[in-house]
Motif scaffolding. Structure first.
Motif, PDB file in Angstrom:
ATOM      1  N   PRO A 135      -6.471   9.580  -6.359  1.00 40.14           N
ATOM      2  CA  PRO A 135      -6.179   9.062  -7.670  1.00 40.14           C
ATOM      3  C   PRO A 135      -4.763   8.859  -8.038  1.00 40.14           C
ATOM      4  CG  PRO A 135      -7.359  10.996  -7.383  1.00 40.14           C
ATOM      5  CD  PRO A 135      -6.514  10.858  -6.101  1.00 40.14           C
ATOM      6  N   TYR A 136      -4.693   7.685  -8.965  1.00 39.42           N
ATOM      7  CA  TYR A 136      -3.252   7.584  -9.690  1.00 39.42           C
ATOM      8  C   TYR A 136      -3.020   8.646 -10.676  1.00 39.42           C
ATOM      9  CZ  TYR A 136      -6.518   5.640 -13.392  1.00 39.42           C
ATOM     10  OH  TYR A 136      -7.569   5.403 -14.306  1.00 39.42           O
ATOM     11  N   ASP A 137      -1.694   8.531 -10.981  1.00 43.42           N
ATOM     12  CA  ASP A 137      -1.129   9.642 -11.795  1.00 43.42           C
ATOM     13  C   ASP A 137      -1.943   9.722 -13.191  1.00 43.42           C
ATOM     14  OD1 ASP A 137       0.698  10.241  -9.713  1.00 43.42           O
ATOM     15  OD2 ASP A 137       2.220   8.693 -10.622  1.00 43.42           O
ATOM     16  N   ASN A 138      -2.334  11.124 -13.529  1.00 42.78           N
ATOM     17  CA  ASN A 138      -2.526  11.338 -14.810  1.00 42.78           C
ATOM     18  C   ASN A 138      -3.949  10.537 -14.938  1.00 42.78           C
ATOM     19  OD1 ASN A 138      -0.253  12.631 -15.613  1.00 42.78           O
ATOM     20  ND2 ASN A 138       0.607  10.861 -15.894  1.00 42.78           N
ATOM     21  N   MET A 139      -4.811  10.581 -14.049  1.00 45.06           N
ATOM     22  CA  MET A 139      -6.087   9.773 -14.023  1.00 45.06           C
ATOM     23  C   MET A 139      -7.113  10.896 -15.063  1.00 45.06           C
ATOM     24  SD  MET A 139      -9.214   8.944 -11.153  1.00 45.06           S
ATOM     25  CE  MET A 139      -8.144   7.597 -10.487  1.00 45.06           C
ATOM     26  N   SER A 140      -7.476  10.387 -15.995  1.00 41.08           N
ATOM     27  CA  SER A 140      -8.404  11.412 -16.875  1.00 41.08           C
ATOM     28  C   SER A 140      -9.654  11.778 -16.204  1.00 41.08           C
ATOM     29  CB  SER A 140      -8.548  10.742 -18.229  1.00 41.08           C
ATOM     30  OG  SER A 140      -9.526   9.722 -18.179  1.00 41.08           O
ATOM     31  N   ALA A 141     -10.315  12.649 -16.633  1.00 37.17           N
ATOM     32  CA  ALA A 141     -11.638  13.096 -16.155  1.00 37.17           C
ATOM     33  C   ALA A 141     -12.824  11.911 -16.581  1.00 37.17           C
ATOM     34  CB  ALA A 141     -12.294  14.302 -16.832  1.00 37.17           C
ATOM     35  N   GLU A 142     -12.568  11.261 -17.565  1.00 37.49           N
ATOM     36  CA  GLU A 142     -13.390  10.172 -17.890  1.00 37.49           C
ATOM     37  C   GLU A 142     -13.333   9.153 -16.882  1.00 37.49           C
ATOM     38  OE1 GLU A 142     -13.791   6.654 -21.268  1.00 37.49           O
ATOM     39  OE2 GLU A 142     -12.257   8.126 -21.481  1.00 37.49           O
ATOM     40  N   GLU A 143     -12.166   8.635 -16.691  1.00 36.51           N
ATOM     41  CA  GLU A 143     -11.764   7.720 -15.740  1.00 36.51           C
ATOM     42  C   GLU A 143     -12.287   7.814 -14.280  1.00 36.51           C
ATOM     43  OE1 GLU A 143      -7.581   5.882 -18.040  1.00 36.51           O
ATOM     44  OE2 GLU A 143      -7.438   7.134 -16.403  1.00 36.51           O
ATOM     45  N   LYS A 144     -12.019   9.178 -13.789  1.00 38.31           N
ATOM     46  CA  LYS A 144     -12.336   9.405 -12.624  1.00 38.31           C
ATOM     47  C   LYS A 144     -13.794   9.475 -12.375  1.00 38.31           C
ATOM     48  CE  LYS A 144     -12.034  13.059  -9.062  1.00 38.31           C
ATOM     49  NZ  LYS A 144     -11.185  14.244  -8.462  1.00 38.31           N
ATOM     50  N   THR A 145     -14.434   9.714 -13.362  1.00 39.79           N
ATOM     51  CA  THR A 145     -16.139   9.809 -13.283  1.00 39.79           C
ATOM     52  C   THR A 145     -16.539   8.322 -13.281  1.00 39.79           C
ATOM     53  OG1 THR A 145     -16.323  11.969 -14.462  1.00 39.79           O
ATOM     54  CG2 THR A 145     -18.222  10.540 -14.394  1.00 39.79           C
ATOM     55  N   ILE A 146     -16.117   7.542 -14.271  1.00 41.29           N
ATOM     56  CA  ILE A 146     -16.459   6.170 -14.084  1.00 41.29           C
ATOM     57  C   ILE A 146     -16.052   5.485 -12.875  1.00 41.29           C
ATOM     58  CG2 ILE A 146     -15.692   3.831 -15.020  1.00 41.29           C
ATOM     59  CD1 ILE A 146     -15.464   5.347 -17.783  1.00 41.29           C
ATOM     60  N   LEU A 147     -14.719   5.482 -12.282  1.00 40.77           N
ATOM     61  CA  LEU A 147     -14.184   4.887 -11.035  1.00 40.77           C
ATOM     62  C   LEU A 147     -15.136   5.585  -9.930  1.00 40.77           C
ATOM     63  CD1 LEU A 147     -10.440   4.950 -11.831  1.00 40.77           C
ATOM     64  CD2 LEU A 147     -12.088   2.880 -11.622  1.00 40.77           C
ATOM     65  N   THR A 148     -15.564   6.863  -9.870  1.00 40.92           N
ATOM     66  CA  THR A 148     -16.296   7.364  -8.911  1.00 40.92           C
ATOM     67  C   THR A 148     -17.921   6.684  -8.844  1.00 40.92           C
ATOM     68  OG1 THR A 148     -15.246   9.336  -8.600  1.00 40.92           O
ATOM     69  CG2 THR A 148     -17.363   9.479  -8.091  1.00 40.92           C
ATOM     70  N   THR A 201     -10.996  -5.250   7.914  1.00 46.38           N
ATOM     71  CA  THR A 201      -9.850  -4.218   7.847  1.00 46.38           C
ATOM     72  C   THR A 201      -9.116  -4.661   6.544  1.00 46.38           C
ATOM     73  OG1 THR A 201      -9.474  -4.187  10.134  1.00 46.38           O
ATOM     74  CG2 THR A 201      -7.826  -3.463   8.579  1.00 46.38           C
ATOM     75  N   PRO A 202      -9.302  -3.908   5.378  1.00 46.77           N
ATOM     76  CA  PRO A 202      -8.608  -4.185   4.076  1.00 46.77           C
ATOM     77  C   PRO A 202      -7.170  -4.316   4.045  1.00 46.77           C
ATOM     78  CG  PRO A 202      -9.419  -1.861   3.883  1.00 46.77           C
ATOM     79  CD  PRO A 202      -9.938  -2.560   5.193  1.00 46.77           C
ATOM     80  N   ASP A 203      -6.363  -4.692   3.286  1.00 49.87           N
ATOM     81  CA  ASP A 203      -5.169  -5.001   3.065  1.00 49.87           C
ATOM     82  C   ASP A 203      -4.574  -4.852   1.575  1.00 49.87           C
ATOM     83  OD1 ASP A 203      -2.256  -5.127   3.058  1.00 49.87           O
ATOM     84  OD2 ASP A 203      -2.456  -7.249   3.995  1.00 49.87           O
ATOM     85  N   PHE A 204      -4.371  -3.481   1.374  1.00 53.24           N
ATOM     86  CA  PHE A 204      -4.038  -3.042   0.023  1.00 53.24           C
ATOM     87  C   PHE A 204      -2.612  -2.747  -0.220  1.00 53.24           C
ATOM     88  CE2 PHE A 204      -8.538  -1.209  -0.060  1.00 53.24           C
ATOM     89  CZ  PHE A 204      -8.977  -2.409  -0.355  1.00 53.24           C
ATOM     90  N   SER A 205      -1.898  -3.613   0.702  1.00 57.17           N
ATOM     91  CA  SER A 205      -0.328  -3.219   0.653  1.00 57.17           C
ATOM     92  C   SER A 205       0.237  -3.661  -0.707  1.00 57.17           C
ATOM     93  CB  SER A 205       0.238  -3.941   1.881  1.00 57.17           C
ATOM     94  OG  SER A 205       0.045  -5.195   1.720  1.00 57.17           O
ATOM     95  N   THR A 206      -0.453  -4.548  -1.518  1.00 58.87           N
ATOM     96  CA  THR A 206       0.308  -4.910  -2.605  1.00 58.87           C
ATOM     97  C   THR A 206      -0.155  -4.076  -4.054  1.00 58.87           C
ATOM     98  OG1 THR A 206      -1.646  -6.641  -3.229  1.00 58.87           O
ATOM     99  CG2 THR A 206       0.213  -7.310  -1.920  1.00 58.87           C
ATOM    100  N   VAL A 207      -1.265  -3.261  -3.653  1.00 58.52           N
ATOM    101  CA  VAL A 207      -1.601  -2.193  -4.576  1.00 58.52           C
ATOM    102  C   VAL A 207      -1.002  -0.935  -4.611  1.00 58.52           C
ATOM    103  CG1 VAL A 207      -3.724  -1.236  -5.716  1.00 58.52           C
ATOM    104  CG2 VAL A 207      -3.884  -3.438  -4.398  1.00 58.52           C
ATOM    105  N   ASP A 208      -0.459  -0.355  -5.680  1.00 60.73           N
ATOM    106  CA  ASP A 208       0.195   1.145  -5.901  1.00 60.73           C
ATOM    107  C   ASP A 208      -0.801   1.918  -6.437  1.00 60.73           C
ATOM    108  OD1 ASP A 208       1.570   3.185  -6.575  1.00 60.73           O
ATOM    109  OD2 ASP A 208       3.115   2.410  -7.908  1.00 60.73           O
ATOM    110  N   PHE A 209      -1.520   2.602  -5.344  1.00 57.61           N
ATOM    111  CA  PHE A 209      -2.669   3.449  -5.784  1.00 57.61           C
ATOM    112  C   PHE A 209      -2.324   4.678  -6.983  1.00 57.61           C
ATOM    113  CE2 PHE A 209      -4.655   0.900  -2.387  1.00 57.61           C
ATOM    114  CZ  PHE A 209      -5.768   0.884  -2.989  1.00 57.61           C
ATOM    115  N   LYS A 210      -0.844   4.919  -7.006  1.00 51.79           N
ATOM    116  CA  LYS A 210      -0.383   6.166  -7.703  1.00 51.79           C
ATOM    117  C   LYS A 210      -0.467   5.350  -9.176  1.00 51.79           C
ATOM    118  CE  LYS A 210      -0.123   9.440  -6.797  1.00 51.79           C
ATOM    119  NZ  LYS A 210      -1.377  10.325  -6.613  1.00 51.79           N
ATOM    120  N   SER A 211      -0.265   4.287  -9.529  1.00 53.74           N
ATOM    121  CA  SER A 211      -0.202   3.386 -10.738  1.00 53.74           C
ATOM    122  C   SER A 211      -1.527   3.086 -11.376  1.00 53.74           C
ATOM    123  CB  SER A 211       0.956   2.376 -10.488  1.00 53.74           C
ATOM    124  OG  SER A 211       0.730   1.537 -11.522  1.00 53.74           O
TER     125      SER A 211
END
Length: 241
Positions: free
Chosen positions: A89-102, A132-142
Motif C-alpha cells: 500500500p502507498y503511504d497513508n492509504m486510508s481505510a476507504e481507499e484500501k477497501t475500494i482498491l481491494t 510479465t508486467p513492468d511497473f518500473s515507472t510506478v512508485d507504489f509508495k506514492s
C-alpha cells in the motif's frame, strides 16, 4: 466478493468519510454484482499467473480468439497492478481507499480468470501465456503515482473494450464484454473521484464527448499505449480479423 457485501457494515464515522455526491462504496458494490458473471465460471484466485520468457513475442491471434486474448492481456495487466497496490500500500492509504482498491483488485482478478477460462474452453491451443508486467515507472509508495496509473489503466480499459466491440462476432461474447466494460467504467469513475473528490471529473470531457459517449480506441493504439507496462512484446495485428 464477501468484502463488497460486508462493506455495508462500516462504522458511522467511516460512513461520514465515504459520503459525498456519490457513495463510492455503493458504487463499487453495484460493480461487484455485474462482475459476478465471471465468478460463476471461475474461482476468484489472487495468485499471480505463470510468466513466459519476456523476449518472446506474444501473438494474440485472429477472430474472436484474438479479441479474447486481447482482453485477457489487458486484464492480466490490471489484475497484476492492483495486486501489487494492495500488497504494498502507498503511504497513508486510508481505510476507504484500501477497501475500494481491494474491491477493484478482486474484480480485475475475476475478469482475468474469466477470460482465461473462456479461452481454455474455446481455444486451449491458442490461449496466450501469463504476461510479465513492468511497473518500473510506478512508485507504489506514492498515492499520486498509484492513482494516476490506475486512472490511465481504467480509462484505457474502457476505451479498449469500446473499440473492440465491433470486432466480436459471437453474440454471447459481445454481451459479456458489455457487462465487463460497464464495471471498468465504474472503476474509472471511482478512481477519478478519489483523485478529485466531488467534481465532475468522474466523467470528464477528456473521456466523454459532447454526445455523451465514451471513447472507443482500436487495439493497435491501445497495445502501443500499454506496451511499456508489459515486458513481453505483443503482436495484435490480426485481432478481430
Amino acid at each position: 466478493m464477501n468484502r463488497i457485501i460486508n462493506s455495508q457494515n462500516t462504522s458511522d464515522k467511516e460512513e461520514q468519510k465515504v459520503s459525498s455526491k456519490v457513495d463510492r462504496r455503493s458504487f463499487l458494490m453495484s460493480a461487484g454484482i455485474a462482475a459476478s458473471v465471471g465468478a460463476a465460471m471461475v474461482a476468484c484466485s489472487k495468485d499471480h499467473e505463470p510468466t513466459p520468457g519476456t523476449g518472446t513475442t506474444v501473438n494474440l491471434g485472429a477472430g474472436d480468439v484474438g479479441v479474447l486474448n486481447y482482453a485477457y492481456a489487458l486484464e492480466q495487466l490490471e489484475a497484476a497492478f492492483y495486486i501489487q497496490v494492495i500488497d504494498t500500500p502507498y503511504d497513508n492509504m486510508s481505510a476507504e481507499e484500501k477497501t475500494i482498491l481491494t474491491d477493484i483488485r478482486d474484480h480485475e482478478v475475476i475478469h482475468r480468470d474469466f477470460f482465461k477460462a473462456a479461452l481454455t474452453a474455446a481455444a486451449p491451443s491458442q490461449i496466450i501465456p501469463g504476461l510479465t508486467p513492468d511497473f518500473s515507472t510506478v512508485d507504489f509508495k506514492s498515492r499520486t503515482s498509484v492513482l494516476g496509473t490506475a486512472k490511465v489503466f481504467e480509462d484505457t480499459g474502457v476505451a479498449a473494450y469500446n473499440g473492440a466491440g465491433n470486432l466480436i462476432k459471437t453474440a454471447d461474447y459481445l454481451v459479456l464484454a458489455g457487462k465487463i466494460v460497464s464495471v471498468e467504467a465504474r472503476h474509472a469513475s471511482v478512481i477519478r473521484d478519489l483523485i478529485n473528490k466531488n467534481t465532475a471529473d468522474f466523467a470528464g470531457d477528456d473521456v466523454v464527448d459532447t454526445s455523451g459517449l465514451d471513447k472507443a480506441i482500436d487495439p493497435a493504439t491501445i497495445l502501443a499505449a500499454v506496451q511499456k507496462y508489459i515486458k513481453n512484446p505483443i503482436n495484435g495485428s490480426n485481432v478481430g480479423k
